[in-house]
Write a protein that holds these residues in place. Structure first.
Motif, PDB file in Angstrom:
ATOM      1  N   GLN A  25       8.345   0.199   6.447  1.00 28.09           N
ATOM      2  CA  GLN A  25       7.402   1.305   6.515  1.00 28.09           C
ATOM      3  C   GLN A  25       8.087   2.554   5.975  1.00 28.09           C
ATOM      4  OE1 GLN A  25       6.245   3.200  10.307  1.00 28.09           O
ATOM      5  NE2 GLN A  25       4.143   2.581   9.813  1.00 28.09           N
ATOM      6  N   ASN A  75       0.862  -1.185   0.000  1.00 20.48           N
ATOM      7  CA  ASN A  75       0.000   0.000   0.000  1.00 20.48           C
ATOM      8  C   ASN A  75       0.899   1.237   0.000  1.00 20.48           C
ATOM      9  OD1 ASN A  75       0.723   0.585   2.751  1.00 20.48           O
ATOM     10  ND2 ASN A  75      -0.881  -0.810   3.451  1.00 20.48           N
ATOM     11  N   LYS A  76       0.359   2.412   0.264  1.00 19.28           N
ATOM     12  CA  LYS A  76       1.129   3.652   0.151  1.00 19.28           C
ATOM     13  C   LYS A  76       2.309   3.736   1.107  1.00 19.28           C
ATOM     14  CE  LYS A  76      -2.810   6.440  -1.391  1.00 19.28           C
ATOM     15  NZ  LYS A  76      -3.685   7.604  -1.059  1.00 19.28           N
ATOM     16  N   ARG A  77       2.252   2.985   2.213  1.00 21.39           N
ATOM     17  CA  ARG A  77       3.298   3.117   3.227  1.00 21.39           C
ATOM     18  C   ARG A  77       4.093   1.844   3.490  1.00 21.39           C
ATOM     19  NH1 ARG A  77       2.764   7.301   6.982  1.00 21.39           N
ATOM     20  NH2 ARG A  77       4.767   6.567   7.770  1.00 21.39           N
ATOM     21  N   GLU A 102       7.418   8.607   3.775  1.00 20.09           N
ATOM     22  CA  GLU A 102       6.444   9.377   3.006  1.00 20.09           C
ATOM     23  C   GLU A 102       5.585   8.410   2.202  1.00 20.09           C
ATOM     24  OE1 GLU A 102       9.869   9.844   1.728  1.00 20.09           O
ATOM     25  OE2 GLU A 102      10.361  10.906   3.580  1.00 20.09           O
ATOM     26  N   GLU A 103       4.328   8.772   1.998  1.00 22.13           N
ATOM     27  CA  GLU A 103       3.440   7.916   1.221  1.00 22.13           C
ATOM     28  C   GLU A 103       3.828   7.928  -0.253  1.00 22.13           C
ATOM     29  OE1 GLU A 103      -0.611   9.042   1.728  1.00 22.13           O
ATOM     30  OE2 GLU A 103      -0.765   8.143   3.730  1.00 22.13           O
TER      31      GLU A 103
END
Length: 270
Positions: free
Chosen positions: A134, A71-73, A137-138
């Motif tokens: 992790q 996902n984004k992170r 930044e996204e």
């Protein structure tokens, strides 16, 4: 380890430093027996890199493994890529949205947290070889950067899938590709990977060994995907293979399905 020990993983950890942008690697177009990916063909793969100390006005990066966008992170990779990696003062980033690992385009977020199973490698072998990164930044999603769905718990891999990466393209790891390469590879009987003392059928997927393509040092952490319901599914992450990169011996991938509970719980807690 026996004579087919997973020593090529060491090369995946050390990697090689390049000034960016870098020239394309010479020699065979292989992940082993691979071909170059088209633009946006695999928008879920990332290159793991260290941004190295360098002279003002220059960019020096060291690519060493692959990973997959969840996902984004969050990025999924192999634990051996980052647990004992030699940072040399570098800061870990992921490079997303590019075919050439050293393209100045794409996205380059910093890794802020690294998590792997507490049981990883406690016996000195490649057990529980999976990790989550992790991002600080996204990622910005678009045609070149997309997440991939993960295999559900209990999923049984079968048939022919695809492996990909920017790793070594010859037996002795002396050349690696800056261009993203991919190759089809069949799921092999689990018993074929019993040549590796570290093989754990409950947590591993055995691939190849039929003279087709294979993974190599620097491809570690990258995805094994199958097409499921018409869409790519992340089924495994590159873990280990033979000392020399050959396509007549199998390669072992950590099973995503075997770690779905750990993956989901870890991302939810963090």
């Amino acid at each position: 380890m026996n004579k087919f020990a997973s020593l090529w993983l060491v090369f995946a950890i050390i990697g090689a430093a390049y000034s960016a942008p870098a020239a394309e690697a010479d020699g065979d177009d292989r992940i082993l027996n691979g071909r170059k990916a088209a633009t946006n063909q695999y928008p879920f793969i990332v290159s793991l890199q260290y941004k190295m100390p360098s002279e003002p006005g220059t960019i020096l990066r060291s690519k060493f493994c692959g990973g997959s966008i969840l996902n984004k992170r969050w990025i999924l990779t192999a634990a051996h890529c980052i647990v004992n990696g030699n940072k040399d003062g570098g800061v870990m980033h992921v490079k997303a949205g590019v075919k050439n690992a050293f393209d100045l385009g794409g996205q380059y977020p910093r890794v802020q947290k690294i998590i792997w199973p507490t049981q990883y490698n406690k016996t000195g072998q490649e057990e529980h070889d999976i990790a989550l990164l992790q991002l600080a930044e996204e990622l910005v999603m678009g045609p070149a950067v997309q997440p991939i769905a993960m295999a559900p718990k209990g999923f049984k891999a079968s048939g022919v899938g695809t492996i990909l990466g920017w790793g070594a393209i010859n037996e002795d790891h002396s050349q690696s590709s800056n261009e993203l390469l991919y190759t089809p590879i069949p799921v092999a009987p689990s018993s074929d990977c019993d040549i590796f003392r570290a093989h754990r059928p409950a947590e591993h997927i055995c691939l190849g060994g039929k003279g087709g393509g294979s993974a190599c040092g620097g491809d570690s952490g990258g995805p094994f995907i199958l097409t499921h319901n018409g869409k790519p599914l992340l089924v495994g992450a590159t873990s280990f293979g033979t000392v020399k990169c050959t396509n007549d011996k199998p390669v072992v991938y950590t099973s995503v399905a075997a770690y779905r509970d750990w993956i989901d719980e870890t991302m939810a807690k963090n």
